[in-house]
Design a protein around this motif. Structure first.
Motif, PDB file in Angstrom:
ATOM      1  N   UNK A  20       7.454  -5.849  -3.420  1.00 56.49           N
ATOM      2  CA  UNK A  20       7.807  -5.468  -2.055  1.00 56.49           C
ATOM      3  C   UNK A  20       7.569  -6.652  -1.127  1.00 56.49           C
ATOM      4  N   UNK A  21       8.511  -6.887  -0.224  1.00 58.62           N
ATOM      5  CA  UNK A  21       8.402  -7.997   0.715  1.00 58.62           C
ATOM      6  C   UNK A  21       7.895  -7.496   2.069  1.00 58.62           C
ATOM      7  N   UNK A  22       6.874  -8.190   2.574  1.00 57.68           N
ATOM      8  CA  UNK A  22       6.382  -7.968   3.941  1.00 57.68           C
ATOM      9  C   UNK A  22       6.390  -9.340   4.602  1.00 57.68           C
ATOM     10  N   UNK A  23       7.253  -9.492   5.594  1.00 57.28           N
ATOM     11  CA  UNK A  23       7.422 -10.813   6.213  1.00 57.28           C
ATOM     12  C   UNK A  23       7.981 -11.769   5.176  1.00 57.28           C
ATOM     13  N   UNK A  24       7.281 -12.895   4.987  1.00 57.05           N
ATOM     14  CA  UNK A  24       7.738 -13.861   3.987  1.00 57.05           C
ATOM     15  C   UNK A  24       6.882 -13.824   2.717  1.00 57.05           C
ATOM     16  N   UNK A  25       6.105 -12.760   2.551  1.00 60.56           N
ATOM     17  CA  UNK A  25       5.236 -12.592   1.379  1.00 60.56           C
ATOM     18  C   UNK A  25       5.785 -11.499   0.459  1.00 60.56           C
ATOM     19  N   UNK A  26       5.650 -11.730  -0.844  1.00 64.14           N
ATOM     20  CA  UNK A  26       6.008 -10.717  -1.833  1.00 64.14           C
ATOM     21  C   UNK A  26       4.711 -10.162  -2.402  1.00 64.14           C
ATOM     22  N   UNK A  27       4.583  -8.839  -2.357  1.00 62.83           N
ATOM     23  CA  UNK A  27       3.405  -8.148  -2.881  1.00 62.83           C
ATOM     24  C   UNK A  27       3.803  -7.397  -4.137  1.00 62.83           C
ATOM     25  N   UNK A  28       2.900  -7.357  -5.101  1.00 65.50           N
ATOM     26  CA  UNK A  28       3.130  -6.629  -6.339  1.00 65.50           C
ATOM     27  C   UNK A  28       2.139  -5.486  -6.464  1.00 65.50           C
ATOM     28  N   UNK A  29       2.623  -4.323  -6.853  1.00 60.70           N
ATOM     29  CA  UNK A  29       1.799  -3.122  -7.002  1.00 60.70           C
ATOM     30  C   UNK A  29       1.951  -2.645  -8.437  1.00 60.70           C
ATOM     31  N   UNK A  30       0.880  -2.685  -9.199  1.00 60.19           N
ATOM     32  CA  UNK A  30       0.898  -2.300 -10.606  1.00 60.19           C
ATOM     33  C   UNK A  30       0.628  -0.799 -10.727  1.00 60.19           C
ATOM     34  N   UNK A  31       1.530  -0.094 -11.398  1.00 57.99           N
ATOM     35  CA  UNK A  31       1.440   1.360 -11.540  1.00 57.99           C
ATOM     36  C   UNK A  31       1.394   1.673 -13.038  1.00 57.99           C
ATOM     37  N   UNK A  61       6.110  15.432  -7.996  1.00 55.42           N
ATOM     38  CA  UNK A  61       7.011  14.423  -7.437  1.00 55.42           C
ATOM     39  C   UNK A  61       6.336  13.772  -6.236  1.00 55.42           C
ATOM     40  N   UNK A  62       6.578  12.476  -6.066  1.00 61.16           N
ATOM     41  CA  UNK A  62       5.911  11.731  -5.004  1.00 61.16           C
ATOM     42  C   UNK A  62       6.825  10.628  -4.479  1.00 61.16           C
ATOM     43  N   UNK A  63       6.366  10.004  -3.407  1.00 56.36           N
ATOM     44  CA  UNK A  63       6.989   8.792  -2.876  1.00 56.36           C
ATOM     45  C   UNK A  63       5.871   7.830  -2.496  1.00 56.36           C
ATOM     46  N   UNK A  64       6.214   6.548  -2.345  1.00 55.29           N
ATOM     47  CA  UNK A  64       5.211   5.515  -2.087  1.00 55.29           C
ATOM     48  C   UNK A  64       5.278   4.990  -0.673  1.00 55.29           C
ATOM     49  N   UNK A  65       4.105   4.605  -0.181  1.00 59.43           N
ATOM     50  CA  UNK A  65       3.986   3.799   1.021  1.00 59.43           C
ATOM     51  C   UNK A  65       3.430   2.461   0.549  1.00 59.43           C
ATOM     52  N   UNK A  66       4.061   1.374   0.961  1.00 62.19           N
ATOM     53  CA  UNK A  66       3.689   0.032   0.504  1.00 62.19           C
ATOM     54  C   UNK A  66       3.225  -0.792   1.701  1.00 62.19           C
ATOM     55  N   UNK A  67       2.005  -1.323   1.616  1.00 58.92           N
ATOM     56  CA  UNK A  67       1.458  -2.165   2.683  1.00 58.92           C
ATOM     57  C   UNK A  67       0.819  -3.402   2.069  1.00 58.92           C
ATOM     58  N   UNK A  68       0.392  -4.322   2.926  1.00 60.15           N
ATOM     59  CA  UNK A  68      -0.292  -5.521   2.447  1.00 60.15           C
ATOM     60  C   UNK A  68      -1.632  -5.181   1.803  1.00 60.15           C
ATOM     61  N   UNK A  69      -2.199  -4.023   2.129  1.00 61.98           N
ATOM     62  CA  UNK A  69      -3.481  -3.604   1.572  1.00 61.98           C
ATOM     63  C   UNK A  69      -3.339  -2.839   0.267  1.00 61.98           C
ATOM     64  N   UNK A  70      -2.126  -2.466  -0.106  1.00 65.70           N
ATOM     65  CA  UNK A  70      -1.921  -1.733  -1.353  1.00 65.70           C
ATOM     66  C   UNK A  70      -0.865  -0.661  -1.196  1.00 65.70           C
ATOM     67  N   UNK A  71      -0.773   0.186  -2.196  1.00 61.64           N
ATOM     68  CA  UNK A  71       0.202   1.268  -2.166  1.00 61.64           C
ATOM     69  C   UNK A  71      -0.526   2.602  -2.179  1.00 61.64           C
ATOM     70  N   UNK A  72       0.084   3.576  -1.523  1.00 64.11           N
ATOM     71  CA  UNK A  72      -0.428   4.939  -1.580  1.00 64.11           C
ATOM     72  C   UNK A  72       0.721   5.845  -2.013  1.00 64.11           C
TER      73      UNK A  72
END
Length: 139
Positions: A31-42, A67-78
């Motif tokens: 997931x991209x936030x600004x010019x950074x790419x973050x990776x979330x391992x599930x 069933x769920x959906x994700x919220x992605x932030x610089x601090x992690x995913x929920x």
């Protein structure tokens, strides 16, 4: 890999299926936030049956899934649980299963109908990891 909007922000994420000896073990959501790419391992059971709308099924065991959906932030995913069931042992050590949709307790039949409705949605498109597919999907 798949390319789709996992969190509804209008920008697609890349979802990688990571395998060990050919068996799926994890997914990584990029997931991209600004010019950074973050990776979330599930873990594998934490993201199953990924749908084109970004919703997915997860499983924590026999009667703990949904069933769920994700919220992605610089601090992690929920993970926001949309429709799910969970179980516990009552005072007689009997298993009790409760069903929920959008935070409200529902009956088993309503829950099963919800699960079928979600399962019927269009699946995410998965692509083989080739140079041609990377070029086509990530350009």
């Amino acid at each position: 890999f798949s390319v789709l909007d996992m969190n509804g922000d209008g920008t697609p994420e890349v979802v990688l299926e990571l395998t060990v000896n050919g068996d799926p073990q994890f997914f990584e959501v990029l997931h991209t936030i600004g010019d950074q790419v973050y990776g979330y391992l599930i873990p594998f059971r934490g993201l199953e049956s990924l749908k084109a709308d970004g919703k997915f099924m997860y499983s924590g065991g026999y009667a703990d899934y949904g069933w769920a959906e994700m919220t992605l932030t610089a601090d992690g995913q929920t993970m926001s649980r949309l429709g799910f069931c969970e179980s516990y042992l009552d005072s007689d050590m009997s298993t009790v299963i409760e069903y929920y949709i959008d935070g409200a307790m529902v009956g088993k039949d309503e829950f099963e109908a919800y699960m079928e409705e979600q399962t019927a949605k269009a699946d995410a498109v998965w692509n083989d990891c080739t140079t041609e597919n990377y070029d086509a999907m990530l350009s």
